[in-house]
Design an enzyme around this catalytic site. Structure first.
Site, PDB file in Angstrom:
ATOM      1  N   LYS A  26     -16.774  -6.305   6.306  1.00 45.98           N
ATOM      2  CA  LYS A  26     -15.547  -7.347   5.883  1.00 45.98           C
ATOM      3  C   LYS A  26     -15.124  -7.742   7.517  1.00 45.98           C
ATOM      4  O   LYS A  26     -14.351  -8.535   7.500  1.00 45.98           O
ATOM      5  CB  LYS A  26     -14.283  -6.522   5.531  1.00 45.98           C
ATOM      6  N   SER A  51      -3.055  -7.171   2.692  1.00 47.00           N
ATOM      7  CA  SER A  51      -3.443  -7.475   4.288  1.00 47.00           C
ATOM      8  C   SER A  51      -3.815  -8.815   4.519  1.00 47.00           C
ATOM      9  O   SER A  51      -3.639  -9.187   5.770  1.00 47.00           O
ATOM     10  CB  SER A  51      -4.608  -6.338   4.324  1.00 47.00           C
ATOM     11  N   ARG A 102      -2.107  -6.009  -8.615  1.00 45.36           N
ATOM     12  CA  ARG A 102      -0.789  -6.578  -8.533  1.00 45.36           C
ATOM     13  C   ARG A 102      -0.698  -8.129  -9.383  1.00 45.36           C
ATOM     14  O   ARG A 102       0.127  -8.098  -9.975  1.00 45.36           O
ATOM     15  CB  ARG A 102      -0.751  -7.364  -6.906  1.00 45.36           C
ATOM     16  N   HIS A 113       0.791  -0.915  -0.042  1.00 46.08           N
ATOM     17  CA  HIS A 113      -0.112  -0.145   0.115  1.00 46.08           C
ATOM     18  C   HIS A 113       0.703   1.107  -0.002  1.00 46.08           C
ATOM     19  O   HIS A 113       0.703   2.139  -0.832  1.00 46.08           O
ATOM     20  CB  HIS A 113      -0.920  -0.104   1.180  1.00 46.08           C
TER      21      HIS A 113
HETATM   22  O1  PNS Z   1      -8.901  -2.714   0.488  1.00 50.54           O
HETATM   23  P1  PNS Z   1     -10.048  -3.084  -0.167  1.00 50.54           P
HETATM   24  O2  PNS Z   1     -10.855  -3.972   0.819  1.00 50.54           O
HETATM   25  O3  PNS Z   1      -9.869  -3.637  -1.578  1.00 50.54           O
HETATM   26  O4  PNS Z   1     -11.014  -1.680  -0.474  1.00 50.54           O
HETATM   27  C1  PNS Z   1     -12.282  -2.182  -0.928  1.00 50.54           C
HETATM   28  C2  PNS Z   1     -12.917  -0.473  -0.883  1.00 50.54           C
HETATM   29  C3  PNS Z   1     -13.046   0.238   0.576  1.00 50.54           C
HETATM   30  C4  PNS Z   1     -12.241   0.442  -2.002  1.00 50.54           C
HETATM   31  C5  PNS Z   1     -14.482  -0.829  -1.417  1.00 50.54           C
HETATM   32  O5  PNS Z   1     -14.975  -1.746  -0.613  1.00 50.54           O
HETATM   33  C6  PNS Z   1     -15.394   0.478  -1.446  1.00 50.54           C
HETATM   34  O6  PNS Z   1     -15.218   1.485  -2.198  1.00 50.54           O
HETATM   35  N1  PNS Z   1     -16.232   0.823  -0.387  1.00 50.54           N
HETATM   36  C7  PNS Z   1     -16.972   1.872  -0.394  1.00 50.54           C
HETATM   37  C8  PNS Z   1     -18.723   1.649  -0.813  1.00 50.54           C
HETATM   38  C9  PNS Z   1     -18.756   1.561  -2.213  1.00 50.54           C
HETATM   39  O7  PNS Z   1     -18.516   2.695  -2.601  1.00 50.54           O
HETATM   40  N2  PNS Z   1     -19.125   0.752  -2.997  1.00 50.54           N
HETATM   41  C10 PNS Z   1     -19.383   0.702  -4.309  1.00 50.54           C
HETATM   42  C11 PNS Z   1     -18.443   0.176  -5.356  1.00 50.54           C
HETATM   43  S1  PNS Z   1     -17.681  -1.607  -5.267  1.00 50.54           S
END
Ligand code: PNS
Length: 156
Positions: free
Chosen positions: A41, A128, A90, A17
């Site tokens: 999550k 993570s 990745r 990150h």
């Molecule tokens: O690190 P991650 O868990 O892959 O991040 C995921 C994240 C936080 C970017 C995604 O879950 C997110 O954007 N959450 C906010 C809710 C949202 O906007 N969802 C619609 C798009 S999938």
């Protein structure tokens, strides 16, 4: 002012990150690292801890701002007046999830662009979830997460 949002759960933030954040800083004037609450999550670290860890490891990066957020990323981008999302990519295994999320965000807000950055090869295997899996079995994580937070994370 070129401003981008780097969203994620950061449970916890890894060297991968951090590599992406530094790359984004070379391209944008301001990089807002947005830590999602993401209750669904069931993160290992609390929302407050995750935000704190990201703040700690980015404190010497002047272009970086760290915030926590709840709700839709598309709405956050309106609030922050930032129409660019950064995501790390990745391997092919990331691609399907990222493609779906990118299209979902674009369906909510057509002028939202997602830019994908690749970490250095040495960080390409870090996630993570790998860190959490190693932690769960008491393994060493010094080569996976920034040194500033090893103490706090290791005592989990
Ligand atoms: O690190 P991650 O868990 O892959 O991040 C995921 C994240 C936080 C970017 C995604 O879950 C997110 O954007 N959450 C906010 C809710 C949202 O906007 N969802 C619609 C798009 S999938």
């Amino acid at each position: 002012m070129k401003r981008a949002i780097y969203p994620g759960t950061f449970d916890p933030i890894t060297l991968g990150h951090l590599d992406i954040i530094k790359r984004a800083c070379k391209i944008f004037d301001e990089v807002i690292v947005a830590v999602a609450q993401n209750k669904a999550k069931k993160p290992m670290f609390t929302y407050e801890q995750r935000v704190e860890f990201v703040k700690k490891v980015t404190k010497d990066l002047p272009k970086v701002k760290v915030i926590g957020f709840e709700g839709l990323l598309a709405n956050l981008s309106d609030e922050l007046k930032a129409n660019t999302i950064i995501r790390g990519l990745r391997a092919v295994s990331d691609f399907e999830y990222e493609l779906q999320m990118g299209y979902a965000n674009a369906s909510l807000k057509p002028d939202l662009e997602t830019i994908y950055l690749m970490p250095s090869l040495q960080y390409a295997f870090i996630s993570s979830s790998i860190v959490r899996a190693i932690l769960a079995h008491g393994g060493k994580i010094e080569h996976l997460v920034p040194s500033e937070i090893i103490g706090e994370i290791g005592s989990k």
